[in-house]
Design a protein around this motif. Structure first.
Motif, PDB file in Angstrom:
ATOM      1  N   GLU A  43     -24.943  -8.985  40.193  1.00 41.41           N
ATOM      2  CA  GLU A  43     -24.197  -8.108  39.164  1.00 41.41           C
ATOM      3  C   GLU A  43     -25.422  -8.588  38.195  1.00 41.41           C
ATOM      4  O   GLU A  43     -25.663  -9.614  37.779  1.00 41.41           O
ATOM      5  CB  GLU A  43     -22.903  -9.011  39.138  1.00 41.41           C
ATOM      6  CG  GLU A  43     -22.419  -8.606  37.658  1.00 41.41           C
ATOM      7  CD  GLU A  43     -20.926  -9.272  37.445  1.00 41.41           C
ATOM      8  OE1 GLU A  43     -19.887  -8.852  37.441  1.00 41.41           O
ATOM      9  OE2 GLU A  43     -21.216 -10.549  36.938  1.00 41.41           O
ATOM     10  N   ALA A  48     -24.495  -9.938  47.256  1.00 37.38           N
ATOM     11  CA  ALA A  48     -24.042  -9.060  45.954  1.00 37.38           C
ATOM     12  C   ALA A  48     -24.948  -9.559  44.719  1.00 37.38           C
ATOM     13  O   ALA A  48     -25.645 -10.568  44.943  1.00 37.38           O
ATOM     14  CB  ALA A  48     -22.642  -9.276  45.778  1.00 37.38           C
ATOM     15  N   THR A  82     -25.624  -7.622  34.051  1.00 40.70           N
ATOM     16  CA  THR A  82     -24.626  -7.382  32.567  1.00 40.70           C
ATOM     17  C   THR A  82     -25.611  -7.263  31.298  1.00 40.70           C
ATOM     18  O   THR A  82     -26.486  -7.822  31.329  1.00 40.70           O
ATOM     19  CB  THR A  82     -23.989  -8.813  32.361  1.00 40.70           C
ATOM     20  OG1 THR A  82     -23.073  -9.158  33.731  1.00 40.70           O
ATOM     21  CG2 THR A  82     -22.752  -8.503  31.247  1.00 40.70           C
ATOM     22  N   GLN A  98     -23.051  -4.604  46.167  1.00 41.00           N
ATOM     23  CA  GLN A  98     -22.741  -5.409  47.177  1.00 41.00           C
ATOM     24  C   GLN A  98     -22.832  -4.724  48.515  1.00 41.00           C
ATOM     25  O   GLN A  98     -22.310  -3.615  48.709  1.00 41.00           O
ATOM     26  CB  GLN A  98     -21.084  -5.816  47.167  1.00 41.00           C
ATOM     27  CG  GLN A  98     -20.844  -6.807  48.049  1.00 41.00           C
ATOM     28  CD  GLN A  98     -19.204  -7.193  47.812  1.00 41.00           C
ATOM     29  OE1 GLN A  98     -18.675  -6.865  46.958  1.00 41.00           O
ATOM     30  NE2 GLN A  98     -18.674  -7.918  48.880  1.00 41.00           N
ATOM     31  N   ARG A 109     -21.427  -3.512  32.838  1.00 42.76           N
ATOM     32  CA  ARG A 109     -21.755  -4.530  34.023  1.00 42.76           C
ATOM     33  C   ARG A 109     -21.903  -3.524  35.118  1.00 42.76           C
ATOM     34  O   ARG A 109     -21.142  -2.524  35.161  1.00 42.76           O
ATOM     35  CB  ARG A 109     -20.851  -5.765  34.206  1.00 42.76           C
ATOM     36  CG  ARG A 109     -20.851  -6.750  33.344  1.00 42.76           C
ATOM     37  CD  ARG A 109     -19.809  -7.648  33.715  1.00 42.76           C
ATOM     38  NE  ARG A 109     -18.410  -7.305  33.775  1.00 42.76           N
ATOM     39  CZ  ARG A 109     -17.530  -7.687  34.951  1.00 42.76           C
ATOM     40  NH1 ARG A 109     -17.912  -8.521  35.968  1.00 42.76           N
ATOM     41  NH2 ARG A 109     -16.256  -7.280  34.708  1.00 42.76           N
ATOM     42  N   THR A 160     -29.588  -5.670  46.602  1.00 48.37           N
ATOM     43  CA  THR A 160     -28.919  -6.921  45.955  1.00 48.37           C
ATOM     44  C   THR A 160     -29.842  -7.946  45.954  1.00 48.37           C
ATOM     45  O   THR A 160     -29.530  -9.093  45.733  1.00 48.37           O
ATOM     46  CB  THR A 160     -27.856  -7.341  47.079  1.00 48.37           C
ATOM     47  OG1 THR A 160     -28.375  -7.461  48.570  1.00 48.37           O
ATOM     48  CG2 THR A 160     -26.902  -6.052  47.230  1.00 48.37           C
ATOM     49  N   LEU A 208     -21.979  -3.984  39.525  1.00 45.13           N
ATOM     50  CA  LEU A 208     -22.262  -4.618  40.599  1.00 45.13           C
ATOM     51  C   LEU A 208     -22.410  -3.930  42.011  1.00 45.13           C
ATOM     52  O   LEU A 208     -21.979  -2.845  42.206  1.00 45.13           O
ATOM     53  CB  LEU A 208     -20.437  -5.421  40.858  1.00 45.13           C
ATOM     54  CG  LEU A 208     -20.311  -6.349  42.026  1.00 45.13           C
ATOM     55  CD1 LEU A 208     -21.011  -7.423  41.861  1.00 45.13           C
ATOM     56  CD2 LEU A 208     -18.839  -6.454  42.137  1.00 45.13           C
TER      57      LEU A 208
END
Length: 163
Positions: free
Chosen positions: A32, A30, A34, A25, A21, A139, A23
């Motif tokens: 994410e 933000a 995966t 931000q 994963r 993002t 992330l």
């Protein structure tokens, strides 16, 4: 003279296959992504298919970025370089067990648009990157994904009766 030379080194020491994963931000936004089996998905978004070009750019540009010139050793100057907690763009690389392998905060250089400032959780010093990668750390869900292409349905074939 050697004290003024700039040595560059790869920022992230992690294999792409180890990342499960990541992330990203900045300020209040933000996102994410995966890995599920062999495909990437945007967490919490089942309507978009992740663009292969965006993932390729992430692995070929962001993960391979190098750091060079040391800009500051003083954490009090982080805001000047936009690498503090509130103004920086944060990137966390997370393994399959949920452990953060790498964490970096990037800031935009006001004088050199071809490079960024960066600091990591392992090194509070601020360095310049060898190229600008912030545009690969969006993002926006639409940067990472696109609506799946729907194939138009073909009309059903009519059986014709010949009399």
């Amino acid at each position: 003279q050697s004290q003024y030379s700039s040595k560059s080194s790869q920022l992230f020491m992690v294999a792409a296959d180890d990342i499960n994963r990541f992330l990203i931000q900045n300020k209040t936004d933000a996102i994410e992504l995966t890995r599920e089996d062999s495909i990437w998905v945007i967490s919490g978004n089942d309507s978009l298919v992740v663009k292969s070009q965006s993932i390729d750019n992430f692995f070929n540009k962001v993960l391979l970025v190098e750091t060079g010139t040391l800009v500051s050793k003083n954490p009090d100057k982080w805001s000047k370089y936009s690498v503090d907690d509130s103004t920086g763009t944060h990137l966390a690389l997370i393994d399959v067990d949920g452990n953060t392998m790498e964490y970096a905060v990037f800031g935009r250089s006001k004088s050199d648009y071809a490079r960024n400032y960066v600091r990591t959780h392992k090194d509070p010093q601020v360095h310049l990157t060898n190229e600008s990668i912030l545009h690969y750390l969006s993002t926006s869900a639409t940067y990472w994904g696109a609506a799946p292409k729907v194939e138009p349905e073909e009309p059903p074939v009519q059986d014709t009766i010949i009399e």
